[in-house]
Design a protein around this motif. Structure first.
Motif, PDB file in Angstrom:
ATOM      1  N   GLU A  73       0.833  -1.205   0.000  1.00  0.00           N
ATOM      2  CA  GLU A  73       0.000   0.000   0.000  1.00  0.00           C
ATOM      3  C   GLU A  73       0.866   1.253   0.000  1.00  0.00           C
ATOM      4  N   LEU A  74       1.976   1.199   0.727  1.00  0.00           N
ATOM      5  CA  LEU A  74       2.859   2.358   0.808  1.00  0.00           C
ATOM      6  C   LEU A  74       3.718   2.501  -0.441  1.00  0.00           C
ATOM      7  N   TYR A  75       4.246   1.387  -0.946  1.00  0.00           N
ATOM      8  CA  TYR A  75       5.225   1.440  -2.035  1.00  0.00           C
ATOM      9  C   TYR A  75       4.655   1.072  -3.408  1.00  0.00           C
ATOM     10  N   GLN A  76       4.082  -0.135  -3.514  1.00  0.00           N
ATOM     11  CA  GLN A  76       3.763  -0.693  -4.827  1.00  0.00           C
ATOM     12  C   GLN A  76       2.760   0.145  -5.612  1.00  0.00           C
ATOM     13  N   GLU A  77       1.753   0.669  -4.934  1.00  0.00           N
ATOM     14  CA  GLU A  77       0.719   1.423  -5.639  1.00  0.00           C
ATOM     15  C   GLU A  77       1.283   2.671  -6.314  1.00  0.00           C
ATOM     16  N   VAL A  78       2.278   3.282  -5.690  1.00  0.00           N
ATOM     17  CA  VAL A  78       2.909   4.457  -6.302  1.00  0.00           C
ATOM     18  C   VAL A  78       3.841   4.026  -7.428  1.00  0.00           C
ATOM     19  N   ILE A  79       4.636   2.991  -7.180  1.00  0.00           N
ATOM     20  CA  ILE A  79       5.592   2.506  -8.175  1.00  0.00           C
ATOM     21  C   ILE A  79       4.893   2.155  -9.487  1.00  0.00           C
ATOM     22  N   ASN A  80       3.727   1.546  -9.386  1.00  0.00           N
ATOM     23  CA  ASN A  80       3.014   1.094 -10.582  1.00  0.00           C
ATOM     24  C   ASN A  80       2.646   2.238 -11.520  1.00  0.00           C
ATOM     25  N   ASP A  81       2.478   3.437 -10.980  1.00  0.00           N
ATOM     26  CA  ASP A  81       2.004   4.570 -11.783  1.00  0.00           C
ATOM     27  C   ASP A  81       3.123   5.456 -12.309  1.00  0.00           C
ATOM     28  N   LEU A  82       4.359   5.187 -11.923  1.00  0.00           N
ATOM     29  CA  LEU A  82       5.456   6.080 -12.298  1.00  0.00           C
ATOM     30  C   LEU A  82       5.977   5.789 -13.702  1.00  0.00           C
ATOM     31  N   GLU A  83       6.140   6.843 -14.490  1.00  0.00           N
ATOM     32  CA  GLU A  83       6.798   6.749 -15.787  1.00  0.00           C
ATOM     33  C   GLU A  83       8.280   7.076 -15.617  1.00  0.00           C
ATOM     34  N   LEU A  84       9.069   6.795 -16.625  1.00  0.00           N
ATOM     35  CA  LEU A  84      10.505   7.045 -16.566  1.00  0.00           C
ATOM     36  C   LEU A  84      10.787   8.518 -16.279  1.00  0.00           C
ATOM     37  N   GLY A  85      11.578   8.770 -15.239  1.00  0.00           N
ATOM     38  CA  GLY A  85      11.936  10.131 -14.866  1.00  0.00           C
ATOM     39  C   GLY A  85      10.902  10.846 -14.024  1.00  0.00           C
ATOM     40  N   GLU A  86       9.730  10.241 -13.866  1.00  0.00           N
ATOM     41  CA  GLU A  86       8.661  10.889 -13.100  1.00  0.00           C
ATOM     42  C   GLU A  86       8.936  10.778 -11.603  1.00  0.00           C
ATOM     43  N   GLU A  87       8.560  11.807 -10.869  1.00  0.00           N
ATOM     44  CA  GLU A  87       8.702  11.784  -9.423  1.00  0.00           C
ATOM     45  C   GLU A  87       7.403  12.224  -8.768  1.00  0.00           C
ATOM     46  N   LYS A  88       7.166  11.720  -7.557  1.00  0.00           N
ATOM     47  CA  LYS A  88       5.947  12.047  -6.821  1.00  0.00           C
ATOM     48  C   LYS A  88       6.269  12.292  -5.354  1.00  0.00           C
ATOM     49  N   PHE A  89       5.636  13.326  -4.810  1.00  0.00           N
ATOM     50  CA  PHE A  89       5.660  13.568  -3.371  1.00  0.00           C
ATOM     51  C   PHE A  89       4.362  13.042  -2.768  1.00  0.00           C
ATOM     52  N   LYS A  90       4.455  12.506  -1.561  1.00  0.00           N
ATOM     53  CA  LYS A  90       3.272  12.113  -0.805  1.00  0.00           C
ATOM     54  C   LYS A  90       3.484  12.504   0.653  1.00  0.00           C
ATOM     55  N   PHE A  91       2.374  12.626   1.372  1.00  0.00           N
ATOM     56  CA  PHE A  91       2.434  12.927   2.796  1.00  0.00           C
ATOM     57  C   PHE A  91       1.783  11.788   3.573  1.00  0.00           C
ATOM     58  N   LEU A  92       2.388  11.433   4.677  1.00  0.00           N
ATOM     59  CA  LEU A  92       1.827  10.432   5.578  1.00  0.00           C
ATOM     60  C   LEU A  92       1.602  11.127   6.915  1.00  0.00           C
ATOM     61  N   THR A  93       0.335  11.419   7.213  1.00  0.00           N
ATOM     62  CA  THR A  93       0.015  12.218   8.395  1.00  0.00           C
ATOM     63  C   THR A  93      -1.413  11.899   8.836  1.00  0.00           C
ATOM     64  N   ASN A  94      -2.049  12.786   9.582  1.00  0.00           N
ATOM     65  CA  ASN A  94      -3.390  12.568  10.138  1.00  0.00           C
ATOM     66  C   ASN A  94      -3.389  11.364  11.079  1.00  0.00           C
ATOM     67  N   GLN A  95      -4.512  10.664  11.178  1.00  0.00           N
ATOM     68  CA  GLN A  95      -4.608   9.523  12.086  1.00  0.00           C
ATOM     69  C   GLN A  95      -3.933   8.299  11.476  1.00  0.00           C
ATOM     70  N   PRO A  96      -3.060   7.635  12.220  1.00  0.00           N
ATOM     71  CA  PRO A  96      -2.413   6.429  11.682  1.00  0.00           C
ATOM     72  C   PRO A  96      -3.418   5.304  11.476  1.00  0.00           C
ATOM     73  N   GLU A  97      -3.189   4.521  10.428  1.00  0.00           N
ATOM     74  CA  GLU A  97      -4.057   3.392  10.116  1.00  0.00           C
ATOM     75  C   GLU A  97      -3.211   2.146   9.886  1.00  0.00           C
ATOM     76  N   GLY A  98      -3.569   1.059  10.523  1.00  0.00           N
ATOM     77  CA  GLY A  98      -2.880  -0.204  10.306  1.00  0.00           C
ATOM     78  C   GLY A  98      -1.626  -0.350  11.149  1.00  0.00           C
ATOM     79  N   PRO A  99      -1.076  -1.561  11.202  1.00  0.00           N
ATOM     80  CA  PRO A  99       0.087  -1.852  12.051  1.00  0.00           C
ATOM     81  C   PRO A  99       1.314  -1.005  11.724  1.00  0.00           C
ATOM     82  N   HIS A 100       1.619  -0.831  10.435  1.00  0.00           N
ATOM     83  CA  HIS A 100       2.822  -0.090  10.048  1.00  0.00           C
ATOM     84  C   HIS A 100       2.767   1.339  10.583  1.00  0.00           C
TER      85      HIS A 100
END
Length: 217
Positions: A73-100
């Motif tokens: 959920e953290l890694y693969q979903e973003v990796i799947n959408d990236l094109e060559l040279g593309e970069e993405k920022f994301k934020f992980l904040t608010n209420q934590p969800e799940g064990p990780h």
């Protein structure tokens, strides 16, 4: 001992390598405390394996014991959408969800700035975090993305030198994450109706297209 609790013995070598590099990473990232940053991690993700270094030895054991390197959920979903040279920022904040996420907060790590960038054979990932009480860091992230990107690039430059010097695939983490193959896709405008068509090219056609583009423009 990690050896006694680790279900996946293949990860012992990268675990001990990460542990041995903790002092190097903490020395490297110590100036970040002045920005309110309490954690930096860098992961170079290949297909089914990753190279990782980070500066939080207390989080290290939790990360490996729970196999969070397989967090799709953290890694693969973003990796799947990236094109060559593309970069993405994301934020992980608010209420934590799940064990990780909950374990991150328990280890005093939260309000993450995440960054992904796709290269031909790997994806580079890095992150900064702050204490859970320091929600103001989010405004600083948003207003200064280039600053944090430049800081990360400087750190990564030194980490990659360390990586190349120590290069040994036994120190790579075996993961379930897959690196999607890149496709050469170019949009062409249909002259009659203005429709955009996605056309997949062979390597030879791709080379010819670049040659023509450079000659024309």
């Amino acid at each position: 001992m990690y050896l006694e609790v680790c279900a996946n013995k293949m990860q012992l070598e990268p675990y001990f390598y990460n542990s041995a590099k903790s002092d190097f990473m903490r020395d490297l990232t110590s100036p970040l405390k002045g920005f309110g940053i309490n954690h930096f991690a860098f992961i170079r993700m290949f297909d089914k394996q990753s190279f990782r270094l980070a500066d939080q030895p207390n989080w290290l054991r939790t990360y490996f014991e729970n196999e969070f390197y397989n967090d799709t959920e953290l890694y693969q979903e973003v990796i799947n959408d990236l094109e060559l040279g593309e970069e993405k920022f994301k934020f992980l904040t608010n209420q934590p969800e799940g064990p990780h996420q909950n374990l991150l907060v328990e280890n005093n790590l939260w309000h993450f700035l995440l960054h992904f960038k796709r290269s031909k054979n790997f994806v580079d990932f890095w992150c900064f975090s702050a204490e859970p009480s320091n929600s103001e860091i989010l405004n600083d992230y948003i207003g200064n993305l280039n600053k944090y990107k430049n800081i990360a690039n400087q750190l990564i430059g030194k980490i990659v030198l360390e990586m190349e010097e120590d290069c040994n695939h036994q120190k790579f983490i075996k993961t379930d994450l897959s690196l999607p193959k890149l496709k050469n896709r170019y949009a062409y405008k249909h002259l009659n109706c203005g429709q955009i068509l996605s056309i997949e090219l062979t390597e030879k056609q791709n080379q010819c297209l670049f040659f023509c583009y450079e000659r024309i423009f």
